[in-house]
Design a protein around this motif. Structure first.
Motif, PDB file in Angstrom:
ATOM      1  N   LEU A 177       0.009  -1.346  -7.495  1.00  8.20           N
ATOM      2  CA  LEU A 177      -0.558  -2.544  -6.877  1.00  8.20           C
ATOM      3  C   LEU A 177      -0.984  -2.248  -5.443  1.00  8.20           C
ATOM      4  CD1 LEU A 177      -1.260  -5.550  -6.781  1.00  8.20           C
ATOM      5  CD2 LEU A 177       1.119  -5.984  -6.124  1.00  8.20           C
ATOM      6  N   THR A 178      -0.117  -1.613  -4.683  1.00  6.31           N
ATOM      7  CA  THR A 178      -0.427  -1.282  -3.291  1.00  6.31           C
ATOM      8  C   THR A 178      -1.642  -0.377  -3.215  1.00  6.31           C
ATOM      9  OG1 THR A 178       1.888  -1.533  -2.657  1.00  6.31           O
ATOM     10  CG2 THR A 178       0.494  -0.244  -1.180  1.00  6.31           C
ATOM     11  N   GLN A 179      -1.672   0.655  -4.036  1.00  4.83           N
ATOM     12  CA  GLN A 179      -2.800   1.595  -4.045  1.00  4.83           C
ATOM     13  C   GLN A 179      -4.098   0.892  -4.421  1.00  4.83           C
ATOM     14  OE1 GLN A 179      -2.246   4.853  -6.768  1.00  4.83           O
ATOM     15  NE2 GLN A 179      -4.307   5.637  -6.470  1.00  4.83           N
ATOM     16  N   THR A 180      -4.046   0.055  -5.439  1.00  4.75           N
ATOM     17  CA  THR A 180      -5.240  -0.643  -5.908  1.00  4.75           C
ATOM     18  C   THR A 180      -5.756  -1.622  -4.858  1.00  4.75           C
ATOM     19  OG1 THR A 180      -4.459  -0.414  -8.191  1.00  4.75           O
ATOM     20  CG2 THR A 180      -6.179  -2.051  -7.787  1.00  4.75           C
ATOM     21  N   LEU A 181      -4.852  -2.379  -4.246  1.00  5.16           N
ATOM     22  CA  LEU A 181      -5.267  -3.328  -3.207  1.00  5.16           C
ATOM     23  C   LEU A 181      -5.842  -2.602  -1.994  1.00  5.16           C
ATOM     24  CD1 LEU A 181      -2.397  -5.958  -3.448  1.00  5.16           C
ATOM     25  CD2 LEU A 181      -4.811  -6.313  -4.035  1.00  5.16           C
ATOM     26  N   ARG A 182      -5.290  -1.450  -1.654  1.00  2.00           N
ATOM     27  CA  ARG A 182      -5.842  -0.663  -0.540  1.00  2.00           C
ATOM     28  C   ARG A 182      -7.254  -0.193  -0.849  1.00  2.00           C
ATOM     29  NH1 ARG A 182      -0.482   2.826   1.032  1.00  2.00           N
ATOM     30  NH2 ARG A 182       0.517   1.186   2.244  1.00  2.00           N
ATOM     31  N   GLU A 183      -7.481   0.267  -2.083  1.00  4.81           N
ATOM     32  CA  GLU A 183      -8.825   0.688  -2.483  1.00  4.81           C
ATOM     33  C   GLU A 183      -9.794  -0.491  -2.431  1.00  4.81           C
ATOM     34  OE1 GLU A 183      -8.646   2.535  -6.334  1.00  4.81           O
ATOM     35  OE2 GLU A 183      -7.478   4.238  -5.601  1.00  4.81           O
ATOM     36  N   MET A 184      -9.350  -1.634  -2.925  1.00  6.73           N
ATOM     37  CA  MET A 184     -10.205  -2.814  -2.925  1.00  6.73           C
ATOM     38  C   MET A 184     -10.488  -3.285  -1.500  1.00  6.73           C
ATOM     39  SD  MET A 184      -8.565  -4.781  -6.213  1.00  6.73           S
ATOM     40  CE  MET A 184      -9.754  -6.118  -6.300  1.00  6.73           C
ATOM     41  N   GLU A 185      -9.509  -3.137  -0.621  1.00  7.27           N
ATOM     42  CA  GLU A 185      -9.717  -3.488   0.783  1.00  7.27           C
ATOM     43  C   GLU A 185     -10.713  -2.517   1.421  1.00  7.27           C
ATOM     44  OE1 GLU A 185      -7.068  -4.539   4.761  1.00  7.27           O
ATOM     45  OE2 GLU A 185      -6.172  -3.292   3.192  1.00  7.27           O
ATOM     46  N   ALA A 186     -10.576  -1.226   1.123  1.00 12.02           N
ATOM     47  CA  ALA A 186     -11.496  -0.217   1.662  1.00 12.02           C
ATOM     48  C   ALA A 186     -12.924  -0.449   1.162  1.00 12.02           C
ATOM     49  CB  ALA A 186     -11.027   1.185   1.279  1.00 12.02           C
ATOM     50  N   ASP A 187     -13.059  -0.994  -0.043  1.00 11.46           N
ATOM     51  CA  ASP A 187     -14.381  -1.289  -0.610  1.00 11.46           C
ATOM     52  C   ASP A 187     -14.924  -2.638  -0.155  1.00 11.46           C
ATOM     53  OD1 ASP A 187     -14.665   1.118  -2.008  1.00 11.46           O
ATOM     54  OD2 ASP A 187     -13.575   0.347  -3.752  1.00 11.46           O
ATOM     55  N   GLY A 188     -14.154  -3.346   0.663  1.00 12.24           N
ATOM     56  CA  GLY A 188     -14.609  -4.620   1.210  1.00 12.24           C
ATOM     57  C   GLY A 188     -14.471  -5.803   0.271  1.00 12.24           C
TER      58      GLY A 188
END
Length: 116
Positions: free
Chosen positions: A55-66
């Motif tokens: 979850l943390t990894q996925t949310l970080r990726e989604m945050e990095a993608d805006g």
């Protein structure tokens, strides 16, 4: 699909878009965050099988993608809330017709299965 394809200007637009939502949990997280902002613990409860690490990894990726915004409230204990950004909402709206198509496909598959 590699994350770098999401930023490669030499791929088609569909490939770049799919690279942003590629993964087991991203579309479900988009769907959950469409309605309201959520805390990570709420998201994990709604998605059985999703580990805290993923979850943390996925949310970080989604945050990095805006796509998502992470807001940390300065209270004890710290309270983190995730919500969709306008760019994430736009993606969610674009995916709605694809979701409709997917539901129609599932109905068609169900109709063509023999009754036992």
């Amino acid at each position: 699909m590699t994350r770098s394809r999401a930023q490669d200007p030499n791929v088609c637009g569909v490939t770049a878009a799919i690279a942003v939502i590629d993964g087991k949990w991203k579309t479900m997280l988009l769907w959950l965050l469409e309605s309201d902002p959520h805390r990570p613990s709420e998201l994990r409860r709604r998605l059985p099988g999703l580990t805290e690490k993923v979850l943390t990894q996925t949310l970080r990726e989604m945050e990095a993608d805006g796509l998502v915004h992470r807001e940390v409230h300065d209270v004890q204990p710290l309270k983190t809330v995730y919500s969709l950004t306008p760019f994430g909402r736009e993606l969610s709206e674009v995916l709605a017709p694809l979701s409709d198509w997917g539901h129609r496909r599932l109905e068609k598959l169900t109709e063509s299965q023999p009754v036992s």
